[in-house]
Design an enzyme around this catalytic site. Structure first.
Site, PDB file in Angstrom:
ATOM      1  N   SER A 170       0.914  -1.279   0.227  1.00  0.00           N
ATOM      2  CA  SER A 170      -0.067  -0.192   0.062  1.00  0.00           C
ATOM      3  C   SER A 170       0.892   1.423  -0.081  1.00  0.00           C
ATOM      4  O   SER A 170       1.612   1.484  -0.967  1.00  0.00           O
ATOM      5  CB  SER A 170      -0.886  -0.067   1.241  1.00  0.00           C
ATOM      6  OG  SER A 170      -1.932   1.048   1.171  1.00  0.00           O
ATOM      7  N   ASP A 340      -9.731  -4.903  -4.413  1.00  0.00           N
ATOM      8  CA  ASP A 340      -9.006  -4.132  -3.409  1.00  0.00           C
ATOM      9  C   ASP A 340      -9.826  -2.675  -3.845  1.00  0.00           C
ATOM     10  O   ASP A 340      -9.754  -2.241  -5.006  1.00  0.00           O
ATOM     11  CB  ASP A 340      -7.646  -4.000  -4.055  1.00  0.00           C
ATOM     12  CG  ASP A 340      -6.847  -3.230  -3.041  1.00  0.00           C
ATOM     13  OD1 ASP A 340      -7.455  -2.178  -2.392  1.00  0.00           O
ATOM     14  OD2 ASP A 340      -5.670  -3.620  -3.061  1.00  0.00           O
ATOM     15  N   HIS A 369      -7.462  -5.155  -0.326  1.00  0.00           N
ATOM     16  CA  HIS A 369      -6.281  -4.425  -0.085  1.00  0.00           C
ATOM     17  C   HIS A 369      -5.456  -5.296   1.176  1.00  0.00           C
ATOM     18  O   HIS A 369      -4.380  -5.112   1.042  1.00  0.00           O
ATOM     19  CB  HIS A 369      -6.584  -3.187   0.417  1.00  0.00           C
ATOM     20  CG  HIS A 369      -5.378  -2.088   0.097  1.00  0.00           C
ATOM     21  ND1 HIS A 369      -4.922  -2.020  -0.903  1.00  0.00           N
ATOM     22  CD2 HIS A 369      -4.754  -1.267   1.095  1.00  0.00           C
ATOM     23  CE1 HIS A 369      -3.991  -1.009  -0.679  1.00  0.00           C
ATOM     24  NE2 HIS A 369      -4.123  -0.720   0.551  1.00  0.00           N
TER      25      HIS A 369
END
Length: 398
Positions: A170, A340, A369
């Site tokens: 991320s 995601d 995610h």
């Protein structure tokens, strides 16, 4: 606008609501990262790297696995960097068989886990008070410019290595893209870059985070102050109270997944207290406004200071400079998920052709995610990473 404010405020303070209920928790929900590592029978070390602008960043290390304690051979070094709102604890939030840091250590790697400024364990500075606005006056620009170089250079000095492997999830992927495309000396210190659920442009983001562009920055600062957003103090109350009670636990899961992609069957609900403790750990309001900017404009650029004159002061140009991802030449492997809501498939598709040296990209259709770090099936990604690490050493991919 009122319903948007209500939604964001709910996320910001709901930890205080859940504190009305009592329940038992997993012991790791109370632990610092080093204690979690020890809890599972691994050796843990802690260090601090100091950035050029004075932030003190904790580094957690697992120097070896359970089966290679007495090995004197130099080990290959891996740095794992967490995502937005997270801490280094995200890499050890599951039992060893499904936590990437433990898997890498048992495979013979020297594993380091970084902590970005403003996260739970990274609220120290050489001279700024963490309760001051000045301490929180940063966005992911400073993580790119200061945090990652300080972390990597400390690890290299401590281990005596000339290069390391990098794994970023991320925001950990975002700051890698920014740092390795703008700082070529730093990029030369990376053998291979692994990006999990990478974010850069966020034009197609979904879920609660997609509401950010509806907030004017001034109003956002009034509501949430100019300091910390999503304080771990509030959310960590979840780990001491109600997240194992069925009804409340389902509410915790819903809030948790509303920001990342809703695939509840991939989440071990019995460990939600641990995940919340280490995956909802706060950041600065300015960082969140930087993400608002990225969502609204759909580009990967430096923080917009709000006026041409201020941008000129900071950048010597009237608009924020772009991060040219194409300038990163490191061999790069990527994993993305079809469910995601932060690293949306359309944004990832926009990013892929900009990766100059992309050697691997795997899309898992049903991954959200957080599945890459704490999901029940995260070990599939860990296995892929181990294969590429082995291939890197035997076939000289770097």
């Amino acid at each position: 606008m009122s319903w948007l404010l209500s939604t964001m405020c709910l996320v910001h303070v709901c930890g205080n609501i859940f504190c009305l209920f009592e329940t038992t928790t997993n012991p790791e929900a109370y632990m610092k990262v080093s204690k979690i590592v020890n809890h599972w029978g691994y050796t843990s070390e802690e260090y601090e790297a100091v950035t050029e602008d004075g932030y003190i960043l904790p580094l957690n290390r697992i120097p070896h696995g359970k089966n290679n304690i007495n090995s004197t051979a130099p080990k290959k070094v891996v740095l794992c960097q967490h995502g937005l709102f997270s801490t280094a604890g995200v890499w050890v939030s599951n039992p060893p068989s499904n936590s990437l840091a433990f898997i890498l250590a048992d495979a013979g790697f020297d594993v380091w886990m970084g902590n970005s400024r403003g996260s739970t364990w990274a609220k120290k500075h050489l001279y700024l008070d963490p309760n001051s606005k000045e301490f929180w006056a940063f966005s992911f620009d400073e993580m790119i410019k200061y945090d990652l170089p300080a972390t990597i250079n400390f690890i290299l000095k401590k281990t005596g290595q000339k290069q390391i492997y990098y794994i970023g999830h991320s925001q950990g992927a975002l700051i890698a893209l920014g740092a390795f495309s703008t700082n070529q000396k730093l990029a030369e210190k990376i053998k291979l870059c692994f990006l999990l659920a990478p974010i850069a442009t966020l034009k197609h983001v979904e879920g609660i985070v997609s509401l950010l562009p509806y907030f004017y920055p001034t109003a956002f600062k009034v509501v949430f102050s100019e300091k910390e957003f999503l304080s771990a103090v509030a959310f960590s109350k979840l780990h001491g109270y109600s997240c194992n009670a069925k009804v409340i636990n389902d509410g915790c899961v819903a809030i948790f997944l509303s920001m990342t992609g809703y695939v509840p069957q991939h989440l071990n609900k019995s460990r939600v207290d641990v995940y919340i403790r280490h995956s909802l750990a706060g950041t600065s309001v300015q960082t969140l406004l930087h993400y608002r900017q990225a969502i609204k404009k759909g580009v990967f650029e430096a923080y917009d200071w709000g006026s041409q004159s201020l941008n000129m002061l900071h950048y010597n140009q009237t608009t924020p400079p772009l991060y040219n991802v194409e300038d990163m030449k490191i061999p790069t492997a990527m994993w993305s998920g079809g469910k995601d809501s932060l690293a949306d498939t359309k944004d990832v598709a926009h990013l892929v052709p900009k990766i100059s040296n992309l050697i691997y990209h795997k899309i898992t259709a049903d991954f959200s995610h957080l599945d890459f770090t704490v999901g029940k099936n995260a070990y599939y990604v860990s296995n892929d990473i181990l294969k590429l690490l082995d291939k890197s050493e035997t076939e000289n991919l770097h």
